[in-house]
Write a protein that holds these residues in place. Structure first.
Motif, PDB file in Angstrom:
ATOM      1  N   ILE A  19      42.809  50.368  45.345  1.00  0.00           N
ATOM      2  CA  ILE A  19      42.775  48.988  46.059  1.00  0.00           C
ATOM      3  C   ILE A  19      41.581  48.711  47.236  1.00  0.00           C
ATOM      4  O   ILE A  19      40.795  48.103  47.299  1.00  0.00           O
ATOM      5  N   VAL A  20      41.735  49.993  48.064  1.00  0.00           N
ATOM      6  CA  VAL A  20      40.801  50.117  49.230  1.00  0.00           C
ATOM      7  C   VAL A  20      39.271  50.219  48.706  1.00  0.00           C
ATOM      8  O   VAL A  20      38.220  49.543  49.238  1.00  0.00           O
ATOM      9  N   GLY A  26      33.516  44.707  47.408  1.00  0.00           N
ATOM     10  CA  GLY A  26      32.982  43.506  47.619  1.00  0.00           C
ATOM     11  C   GLY A  26      32.670  42.517  46.359  1.00  0.00           C
ATOM     12  O   GLY A  26      32.459  41.415  46.427  1.00  0.00           O
ATOM     13  N   GLN A  27      33.162  43.375  45.433  1.00  0.00           N
ATOM     14  CA  GLN A  27      32.789  42.734  44.112  1.00  0.00           C
ATOM     15  C   GLN A  27      34.102  41.842  43.525  1.00  0.00           C
ATOM     16  O   GLN A  27      33.836  41.017  42.548  1.00  0.00           O
ATOM     17  N   ALA A  28      35.296  41.946  44.191  1.00  0.00           N
ATOM     18  CA  ALA A  28      36.231  41.034  43.770  1.00  0.00           C
ATOM     19  C   ALA A  28      36.235  39.696  44.239  1.00  0.00           C
ATOM     20  O   ALA A  28      35.799  39.458  45.318  1.00  0.00           O
ATOM     21  N   PRO A  29      36.597  38.783  43.366  1.00  0.00           N
ATOM     22  CA  PRO A  29      36.609  37.190  43.820  1.00  0.00           C
ATOM     23  C   PRO A  29      37.601  37.126  44.925  1.00  0.00           C
ATOM     24  O   PRO A  29      38.564  37.792  45.205  1.00  0.00           O
ATOM     25  N   LEU A  30      37.312  35.921  45.900  1.00  0.00           N
ATOM     26  CA  LEU A  30      38.305  35.849  46.991  1.00  0.00           C
ATOM     27  C   LEU A  30      39.706  35.849  46.564  1.00  0.00           C
ATOM     28  O   LEU A  30      40.656  36.635  47.219  1.00  0.00           O
ATOM     29  N   GLU A  31      40.158  35.182  45.657  1.00  0.00           N
ATOM     30  CA  GLU A  31      41.784  35.051  45.407  1.00  0.00           C
ATOM     31  C   GLU A  31      42.077  36.558  44.807  1.00  0.00           C
ATOM     32  O   GLU A  31      43.294  36.878  45.140  1.00  0.00           O
ATOM     33  N   LYS A  32      41.664  37.155  44.234  1.00  0.00           N
ATOM     34  CA  LYS A  32      41.744  38.630  43.807  1.00  0.00           C
ATOM     35  C   LYS A  32      41.889  39.641  44.910  1.00  0.00           C
ATOM     36  O   LYS A  32      42.761  40.357  45.117  1.00  0.00           O
TER      37      LYS A  32
END
Length: 78
Positions: A19-20, A26-32
């Motif tokens: 997860i870290v 920085g590739q995950a969308p905000l909600e994810k």
């Protein structure tokens, strides 16, 4: 946190590291990212609780003057 409670310390730590890494990319969308952060916080709390439980189980072996074990006492951590 119900699905994380069953994890071993090692498995929880592996998931937390993943997860870290994903959040740091920085590739995950905000909600994810928010969901990952919440899951990471749960895993961190679980790991801390497991470490504290292990720490409390550690005992210090006391030796007499001849170096022979004569008993155990709770370890003191500072």
């Amino acid at each position: 946190m119900n699905d994380t409670v069953e994890l071993s310390f090692e498995d929880a730590l592996k998931q937390l590291e993943k997860i870290v890494s994903e959040l740091e990319s920085g590739q995950a969308p905000l909600e994810k990212s928010l969901d990952l952060y919440k899951k990471g916080a749960e895993l961190k709390a679980l790991c801390e609780a497991r470490l504290e439980a292990a720490r409390l189980q550690v005992e210090k072996i006391s030796l007499n003057k001849a170096g022979v074990p004569e008993g155990v006492a709770p370890a003191v951590f500072e």
